[in-house]
Design a protein around this motif. Structure first.
Motif, PDB file in Angstrom:
ATOM      1  N   ILE A   8      50.002  39.754  14.018  1.00  0.00           N
ATOM      2  CA  ILE A   8      49.647  39.278  15.353  1.00  0.00           C
ATOM      3  C   ILE A   8      49.329  40.506  16.195  1.00  0.00           C
ATOM      4  CG2 ILE A   8      50.437  38.113  17.441  1.00  0.00           C
ATOM      5  CD1 ILE A   8      52.285  36.432  15.633  1.00  0.00           C
ATOM      6  N   VAL A  10      47.362  41.877  19.974  1.00  0.00           N
ATOM      7  CA  VAL A  10      46.691  41.656  21.251  1.00  0.00           C
ATOM      8  C   VAL A  10      46.118  43.004  21.657  1.00  0.00           C
ATOM      9  CG1 VAL A  10      46.941  41.058  23.687  1.00  0.00           C
ATOM     10  CG2 VAL A  10      48.221  39.780  21.957  1.00  0.00           C
ATOM     11  N   THR A  35      45.017  48.620  20.145  1.00  0.00           N
ATOM     12  CA  THR A  35      46.295  48.235  20.733  1.00  0.00           C
ATOM     13  C   THR A  35      46.954  49.512  21.254  1.00  0.00           C
ATOM     14  OG1 THR A  35      47.421  48.390  18.585  1.00  0.00           O
ATOM     15  CG2 THR A  35      46.616  46.219  19.256  1.00  0.00           C
ATOM     16  N   GLN A  74      39.554  41.376  25.946  1.00  0.00           N
ATOM     17  CA  GLN A  74      40.914  41.315  25.406  1.00  0.00           C
ATOM     18  C   GLN A  74      41.057  40.037  24.598  1.00  0.00           C
ATOM     19  OE1 GLN A  74      44.234  40.737  28.135  1.00  0.00           O
ATOM     20  NE2 GLN A  74      45.444  42.200  26.951  1.00  0.00           N
ATOM     21  N   TYR A  76      43.555  37.899  21.359  1.00  0.00           N
ATOM     22  CA  TYR A  76      44.735  37.720  20.522  1.00  0.00           C
ATOM     23  C   TYR A  76      44.205  37.383  19.138  1.00  0.00           C
ATOM     24  CZ  TYR A  76      48.685  34.968  18.627  1.00  0.00           C
ATOM     25  OH  TYR A  76      49.683  34.448  17.845  1.00  0.00           O
ATOM     26  N   GLU A  78      45.414  36.498  15.071  1.00  0.00           N
ATOM     27  CA  GLU A  78      46.384  36.274  13.996  1.00  0.00           C
ATOM     28  C   GLU A  78      45.618  36.380  12.694  1.00  0.00           C
ATOM     29  OE1 GLU A  78      48.870  32.819  13.841  1.00  0.00           O
ATOM     30  OE2 GLU A  78      49.331  32.962  15.975  1.00  0.00           O
ATOM     31  N   THR A 105      42.012  34.170  19.879  1.00  0.00           N
ATOM     32  CA  THR A 105      42.107  33.578  21.210  1.00  0.00           C
ATOM     33  C   THR A 105      41.578  34.592  22.212  1.00  0.00           C
ATOM     34  OG1 THR A 105      44.057  32.300  20.601  1.00  0.00           O
ATOM     35  CG2 THR A 105      43.649  32.598  22.952  1.00  0.00           C
ATOM     36  N   LEU A 107      41.450  36.094  25.729  1.00  0.00           N
ATOM     37  CA  LEU A 107      42.387  36.155  26.844  1.00  0.00           C
ATOM     38  C   LEU A 107      41.641  36.469  28.128  1.00  0.00           C
ATOM     39  CD1 LEU A 107      45.190  38.161  25.042  1.00  0.00           C
ATOM     40  CD2 LEU A 107      44.999  35.677  25.311  1.00  0.00           C
ATOM     41  N   THR A 127      40.473  29.229  22.060  1.00  0.00           N
ATOM     42  CA  THR A 127      41.138  29.534  20.789  1.00  0.00           C
ATOM     43  C   THR A 127      40.335  28.958  19.639  1.00  0.00           C
ATOM     44  OG1 THR A 127      43.316  29.533  21.804  1.00  0.00           O
ATOM     45  CG2 THR A 127      43.242  29.210  19.429  1.00  0.00           C
TER      46      THR A 127
END
Length: 139
Positions: A8, A10, A35, A74, A76, A78, A105, A107, A127
């Motif tokens: 995971i 971000v 990151t 930005q 996310y 997985e 996803t 952001l 998402t």
């Protein structure tokens, strides 16, 4: 018990996704994700450390990346860690570790770099998940 390979992240895109359309009809997108973490050195000075991740998105996620993702956004992510090998132009074996995305996803907030808000992404399209291939479904 089976192992678990789940990542995971971000972070912010380091560049626009590079998308290729294969002869099989599948699409693949590659991009980097930065990151950041922070720590204090011996003198108490706050130090920022940036880690760069290679992200690969296939099929529908690649199409989403091509359409919506831009440098600085930005997101996310997985996915799973994969290491693969290839032969370079000098016929040397090289290895690359990448994150194969299962979900992305987008952001909110201001992207790094261009200063524009992420307005091109409709609220209902924030998402996206990679649909499993038939041979990946548990039976």
């Amino acid at each position: 018990m089976a192992g678990i390979n789940k990542v995971i992240l971000v972070g912010h895109l380091g560049k626009d996704p590079e998308v290729r359309h294969l002869e099989s009809g599948a699409s693949v997108a590659n991009f980097t994700l930065a990151t950041n973490d922070y720590y204090k050195d011996k003198s108490g000075t706050r130090v920022e450390r940036t880690e760069w991740h290679n992200i690969t998105a296939w099929r529908g996620l690649a199409e989403v990346a091509e359409k919506y993702l831009k440098k600085g956004h930005q997101i996310y992510v997985e996915g799973k860690i994969r290491t693969r090998q290839y032969q370079d132009k000098d016929n040397q074996t090289r290895y690359i570790t990448e994150i194969v995305a299962d979900e992305i996803t987008m952001l909110g907030g201001r992207p790094h770099g261009d200063g524009q808000q992420n307005q091109a992404v409709p609220a209902e399209a924030q998402t996206f998940r990679q649909e499993p291939e038939i041979d990946q479904l548990p039976f």
